[in-house]
Design an enzyme around this catalytic site. Structure first.
Site, PDB file in Angstrom:
ATOM      1  N   LYS A 260      28.546 -71.467  -8.453  1.00  0.00           N
ATOM      2  CA  LYS A 260      29.217 -71.331  -9.638  1.00  0.00           C
ATOM      3  C   LYS A 260      27.910 -71.169 -10.849  1.00  0.00           C
ATOM      4  CE  LYS A 260      32.741 -75.209  -8.793  1.00  0.00           C
ATOM      5  NZ  LYS A 260      33.724 -74.442  -9.324  1.00  0.00           N
ATOM      6  N   ARG A 334      40.795 -76.657  -1.052  1.00  0.00           N
ATOM      7  CA  ARG A 334      42.032 -76.321  -0.113  1.00  0.00           C
ATOM      8  C   ARG A 334      41.674 -76.462   1.292  1.00  0.00           C
ATOM      9  NH1 ARG A 334      42.532 -70.848  -3.135  1.00  0.00           N
ATOM     10  NH2 ARG A 334      41.889 -71.901  -4.628  1.00  0.00           N
TER      11      ARG A 334
HETATM   12  N1  BES Z   1      36.520 -77.618  -8.204  1.00  0.00           N
HETATM   13  C1  BES Z   1      37.098 -76.253  -8.356  1.00  0.00           C
HETATM   14  C2  BES Z   1      38.297 -76.134  -9.315  1.00  0.00           C
HETATM   15  C3  BES Z   1      37.913 -76.441 -10.732  1.00  0.00           C
HETATM   16  C4  BES Z   1      37.124 -75.554 -11.632  1.00  0.00           C
HETATM   17  C5  BES Z   1      38.106 -77.659 -11.353  1.00  0.00           C
HETATM   18  C6  BES Z   1      36.984 -75.581 -12.871  1.00  0.00           C
HETATM   19  C7  BES Z   1      37.962 -78.144 -12.834  1.00  0.00           C
HETATM   20  C8  BES Z   1      37.321 -76.972 -13.509  1.00  0.00           C
HETATM   21  C9  BES Z   1      37.311 -75.567  -7.087  1.00  0.00           C
HETATM   22  O1  BES Z   1      36.704 -76.138  -5.944  1.00  0.00           O
HETATM   23  C10 BES Z   1      36.863 -74.052  -7.369  1.00  0.00           C
HETATM   24  O2  BES Z   1      35.842 -73.971  -7.473  1.00  0.00           O
HETATM   25  N2  BES Z   1      38.142 -73.183  -7.358  1.00  0.00           N
HETATM   26  C11 BES Z   1      37.823 -71.864  -7.369  1.00  0.00           C
HETATM   27  C12 BES Z   1      38.679 -71.236  -6.535  1.00  0.00           C
HETATM   28  C13 BES Z   1      38.496 -69.821  -6.392  1.00  0.00           C
HETATM   29  C14 BES Z   1      37.132 -69.529  -5.952  1.00  0.00           C
HETATM   30  C15 BES Z   1      39.616 -68.965  -5.643  1.00  0.00           C
HETATM   31  C16 BES Z   1      37.908 -71.579  -8.895  1.00  0.00           C
HETATM   32  O3  BES Z   1      38.961 -72.149  -9.469  1.00  0.00           O
HETATM   33  O4  BES Z   1      37.016 -70.708  -9.447  1.00  0.00           O
HETATM   34 MG    MG Z   2      34.837 -74.966  -5.527  1.00  0.00          MG
END
Ligand code: BES
Ligand code: MG
Ligand code: ZN
Length: 484
Positions: A260, A334
């Protein structure tokens, strides 16, 4: 802080909630015929929801608390008003106050009193375990003044406080940062809760996770030195069909190799709010003795980077044998939930599965930070869930799981992949992935990425974890009828 029900104000500090355009003196005179508020103070008061103004009389301190217009009143307004009240009370030098519940509020008295107990408990929570200078409020006692005190209302207040305390405990767990709240500490908390409330808790360690063939969870935890935990809770009469609550327990999500951006990455310590929700619900259910068979599942791990970490392109095999192509290691929630759903189906055959997960950033884009994304493969529980949501002021909005989008998670080399189509319905793609594991079992998926925590105070909560869904679920479960 002590909350007690009373039929008369016990304190010289009165809190008087008032609707806009309605006469303040009438409410005041119902308490004391001779009481008069300074006319100018009343004239100056701009009655917006949550506005508060203190006025002084000969020997009383009175806070007028705005409720906004009567026609717009909902339980959510009451939670907001109580939150403003709590914030205002922090700066006031008083050790007790009396909150007058106007009998004209359009809400069942027991529901209103329970909500008041919950909202005051939730609002007075502070997470200050890492601060030396703990700003403790002086206020030790709040009387909740009702017209007709009764056993039923007493019970309602106790229930509200009990659920509020369970929510606050869940918030504390979630507010601890990643180095303090690890999968192991989460599991230990679950074990301690189970011991205290006499329900069962089993914690699977990496070897047992491997034995259960949970290849998706193993794939996510490979990059971390912190051992993963798979927490299984069971409460209530085992003869009845179970309701399963599954919570995402990512104690820190760096994204893995698909790392991230560093901006706001610290917020990913909250990526276990779903798991914390499940623990909060179990605590409340046990305290309230709900006559329901509940199973709780919390897969817990970190998502980090190392020479061992899962890579984009890798193919993992789930507990049920589904092959999953990893396109993005940041779509890890997921994955661990897929195995958790397989596990709960194999071991408990639940009647209904509800999952709580900070699953996608996309749900924030779609719904913002006031509404949880609600997905389900059944309409059976929609009404009950919506009613609970209105009563507890935890809002959600439905999003679809349409067959047309099933292709979004197809992979060219494995059965499915862990992301959808670029830029299309990201929250739905997360839901579709889980649906693949859920199959025909009735199921509700709650994407709480926007609501589980907040970095700025909202109208009804301070910063940090919110325990979104704890109260709602308890209210839902106690009204749910499951027959054999
Ligand atoms: N924990 C995150 C989702 C999240 C992001 C929660 C921002 C709260 C604030 C999750 O694990 C994630 O990173 N999801 C990705 C999925 C994508 C790579 C398909 C996302 O939402 O960017
Ligand atoms: Mg994630
Ligand atoms: Zn995550």
């Amino acid at each position: 802080m002590n909350l007690a029900l009373s039929s008369k104000p016990q304190s010289k500090f009165l809190i008087i909630p008032v609707f806009a355009k309605e006469k303040i003196p009438a409410v005041v005179r119902a308490i004391d015929k001779n009481l008069q508020l300074p006319a100018l103070a009343i004239a100056d008061f701009k009655n917006k929801l949550g506005a508060a103004q203190i006025v002084y009389t000969q020997d009383l301190r009175i806070m007028i608390l705005g409720l906004g217009e009567r026609k717009n009143f909902t339980p959510a307004s009451w939670r907001s008003a109580i939150f403003s009240l709590s914030s205002r009370l922090q700066g006031v030098e008083a050790d007790s106050c009396s909150l007058i519940i106007p009998s004209s509020i359009p809400e069942r008295p027991d529901a209103l009193v329970e909500l008041t107990g919950f909202a005051l408990t939730h609002s007075s929570y502070q997470f200050n375990e890492y601060k030396k200078d703990k700003k403790l409020s002086k206020l030790g006692q709040i009387d909740i003044v009702v017209k007709n005190k009764s056993k039923k209302l007493e019970k309602a207040l106790t229930n509200g406080i009990t659920i509020g305390l369970a929510a606050n405990e869940s918030r504390s767990l979630a507010n601890h940062p990643g180095n303090h709240a690890t999968p192991t500490t989460l599991a230990n908390h679950a074990l301690a809760l189970a011991k205290k409330y006499k329900f069962s808790c089993t914690v699977l360690e990496p070897k047992e996770i491997e034995k259960e063939k949970m290849g998706l969870l193993m794939g996510v935890s490979r990059g971390s030195d912190e051992p993963s935990r798979f927490i299984v809770l069971e409460y209530g009469p085992k003869k009845k069909p179970a309701v399963a609550l599954v919570g995402k327990g990512l104690t820190f999500d760096s994204g893995g190799i698909s790392i991230k951006p560093s901006e706001r990455m610290e917020e990913m310590k909250y990526d276990m709010c779903g798991g914390a929700d499940v623990l909060g619900i179990f605590q409340a259910a046990a305290e309230l003795n709900l006559p329901i068979h509940l199973v709780g599942i919390i897969p817990s791990t970190e998502n980090l980077i190392s020479g061992k970490a899962t890579k984009p392109g890798d193919i993992l095999v789930s507990k049920s044998g589904v092959t999953v192509e990893i396109i993005n290691t940041d779509a890890e929630g997921r994955l661990i939930l897929g195995d958790a759903i397989d596990y709960v189906k194999a071991h408990f055959d639940p009647r209904l599965i509800i999952d709580y997960a900070t699953l996608t950033g996309a749900v924030l884009v779609a719904l913002g930070d006031e509404y949880t994304g609600f997905f389900s493969n059944t309409k059976k529980y929609d009404r009950l869930f919506a009613q609970a949501s209105t009563r507890t002021a935890e809002k959600f909005w439905p999003l679809p799981l349409p067959v047309e989008y099933e292709d979004h998670i197809k992979s060219s080399v494995a059965e499915i992949r862990n992301v959808g189509e670029r830029g299309l319905a990201g929250a739905t793609a997360g839901g579709m992935f889980l649906k693949h594991f859920v199959g025909e079992t009735d199921w509700i998926h709650l994407d709480i990425a926007g609501t589980a925590w907040t970095m700025r105070p909202k109208s009804y909560t301070g910063i940090g974890a919110t325990a979104w869904g704890v109260y709602l679920t308890v209210d839902f479960l106690r009204n749910l009828k499951i027959t054999n």
